[in-house]
Design a protein around this motif. Structure first.
Motif: not given
Length: 536
Positions: A423-432, A436-451
């Motif tokens: 999540g931090a590697q693939h989604w934190q930077k594109p969503l920032t 909006r400042k995207t945290t690692r936890h927000d990116a992890a939530a996106v990864a969980i939802g996609r899985r």
């Protein structure tokens, strides 16, 4: 990885209310009945532990007949069932202890085999920091092996170690000053913890329970054991309490069951700290048909990342794209156990109400930190061990499932592997963005939802652009689910020096480093210049 699945709802319901307005005579009768049945339960537990693995239905019936003579058949049935459940729980705890010892021994053995000071990797720890620590861990290894041998011997012999009233309260007797208790205070807690006032429900009987009966208008009565039958104040050896009860939570469900004479189990216990008596009612729910996974995914869902102080959530559509802004539901896990439990409930209520308003399912990780909290795995990282030990994974999961079932919200559990990292590697930077400042936890939530939606988490890297055309190849950073090898590396696209080689061809078409000639790429992944040839 484990495939996502819809979590089944709770199989039972438990509600509690206060027995307010008890007279001194009521409390005296409850103490006498509880102490008498508690002594019978202790004796029955001793007999069950002595039988070990040789216990069968005939011995169970023999134990019940012996208890019936001193109480009643229904009290004896409740006692033997509670004893059997306690023995089975001790066996499961014994197996978990053995597995924990095995994991600790394997970790120490691996680290002792490495040189002192050798660094570890992400998958395996390294050697110990000093010779002193190496020596101390070698001694601990022998200690754990002895414990493992003793635990295995007990399990093979069917021996379990249980304490009615709790081992923690028993050990508190030797540390009264640290617990700020006096000997009479501890004795009162010990007697209250060993009382037995639990009755199983029976369908078809009046109000669903013949031993502890609670009518639909709140009258509480219990059937007295044979030695205490002289204390009865109602016909058929029953004692009616002066207190009237009502259940504020799920009171309508409870009333529907008792008026239909459906089984309801009751438990009466005393809270010494508050000086109150409580009544707990419980029953079993019929099995509910689970919502298909495809139905839970329809219309998207909410990915939730569990952390030590908050829940990070983000809504995703059915295609796996984040929608709207990330959400955060905080809680404070300091203080007493009741305060921590209330904080978790309040955070879950806000999350569930938000998901209910948007008619969305919830995706969450299937976390289990049982093997992650050992000091053998993380060594001196006490802060990290405390962090993962304090995360309420099991309680939060149980609360979330039970509360979501009442609101009709589906829970989808996913494998937690690499969700935070990818999540931090693939989604934190594109969503920032600038707003909006995207945290690692927000990116992890996106990864969980996609899985949970069945989409890949990792994004493919886009090729460089030469101009506005697509001469460099397909420029999208995502691939459809049906695209072959979408999780692998992109094959090399022919450049000016490799026009004779087709795209994606050759023996090492996917390996970027192997496609370059010797000297231009190394195993470390960076360019280097060959040394100049020596000439005379």
């Amino acid at each position: 990885m484990t495939a996502p699945f819809v979590v089944p709802g709770p199989s039972g319901v438990s509600i509690r209310t206060r027995l307010g307005g008890l007279s001194a005579g009521d409390e005296r009768v409850l103490c006498l009945v509880g102490d008498l049945l508690g002594s019978l339960a202790s004796r029955d537990l001793k007999a069950r532990c002595a039988a070990g693995l040789e216990h069968d239905s005939e011995r169970w019936a023999e134990r019940k007949r012996g208890l019936t003579e001193e109480s009643s058949s229904r009290w004896a049935g409740s006692i033997t069932k509670a004893t059997h459940d306690q023995w089975a729980l001790a066996r499961r705890g014994q197996l978990a202890h053995i597995q924990s010892l095995q994991a600790g021994i394997e970790t120490i053995t691996h680290r002792l085999s490495l040189p002192v000071g050798e660094k570890g990797t992400k998958r395996a720890p390294g050697g110990y920091h000093s010779k002193q620590e190496w020596c101390a861990k070698s001694r601990r290894l022998h200690l754990l092996k002895d414990r493992l041998q003793a635990a295995r011997a007990d399990r093979e012999a069917g021996v379990v170690h249980v304490v009615r009233g709790g081992k923690r309260l028993l050990n508190t007797r030797h540390h009264l000053n640290a617990a700020q208790l006096t000997e009479p205070d501890w004795r009162q807690r010990w007697q209250a913890g060993r009382r037995f006032l639990t009755a199983d429900g029976e369908s078809g009987k009046r109000y669903g329970n013949e031993t502890i009966r609670v009518t639909d208008d709140g009258e509480v009565s219990l059937r007295l054991p044979a030695p205490l039958a002289h204390l009865a104040n109602a016909p058929h050896g029953r004692y009616v309490l002066t207190a009237r009860v009502s259940f504020a939570h799920r009171g309508e469900q409870w009333a529907d069951r008792v008026t239909a004479n459906r089984a309801v189990a009751y438990r009466i216990h005393e809270d010494i700290d508050r000086g109150r008596w409580y009544l707990t009612a419980s029953w079993t729910n019929p099995p509910v048909t689970l919502v298909p996974l495809a139905t839970a995914r329809a219309g998207g869902l909410v990915g939730v990342d569990t952390n030590a102080d908050h829940l990070a959530a983000w809504r995703l559509d059915e295609h796996g794209n984040p929608v709207g802004e990330p959400l955060r539901f905080g809680y404070d896990l300091s203080g007493t156990a009741d305060h921590r439990d209330a904080q978790v409930r309040h955070a879950l209520i806000r999350l569930l109400h938000w998901a209910k308003r948007h008619s969305l399912a919830i995706a969450i990780e299937d976390l289990d930190f049982t093997a992650e909290t050992t000091r053998e795995k993380h060594g001196r990282r006490k802060r990290f061990r405390k962090l993962i030990s304090g995360m309420p994974t099991s309680r939060l999961r149980a609360r979330l499932v039970s509360m979501a079932a009442e609101l009709g919200i589906s829970i989808v559990a996913v494998d937690p592997a690499y969700t935070s990292k990818w999540g931090a590697q693939h989604w934190q930077k594109p969503l920032t963005s600038t707003t909006r400042k995207t945290t690692r936890h927000d990116a992890a939530a996106v990864a969980i939802g996609r899985r949970a939606l069945g989409h890949p988490i990792r994004r493919r890297t886009a090729p460089p652009l030469h101009d506005q055309s697509d001469r460099a190849g397909h420029r999208t950073v995502q691939a459809r689910p049906g695209t072959p090898r979408r999780e692998g590396n992109r094959p090399r696209i022919p450049g000016p020096r490799t026009r004779s080689v087709g795209a994606g061809r050759g023996e090492n078409a996917v390996d970027q480093n192997a496609q370059h000639r010797s000297g231009r790429s190394t195993e470390h992944g960076f360019w280097q210049q060959d040394s100049l040839p020596l000439s005379r």
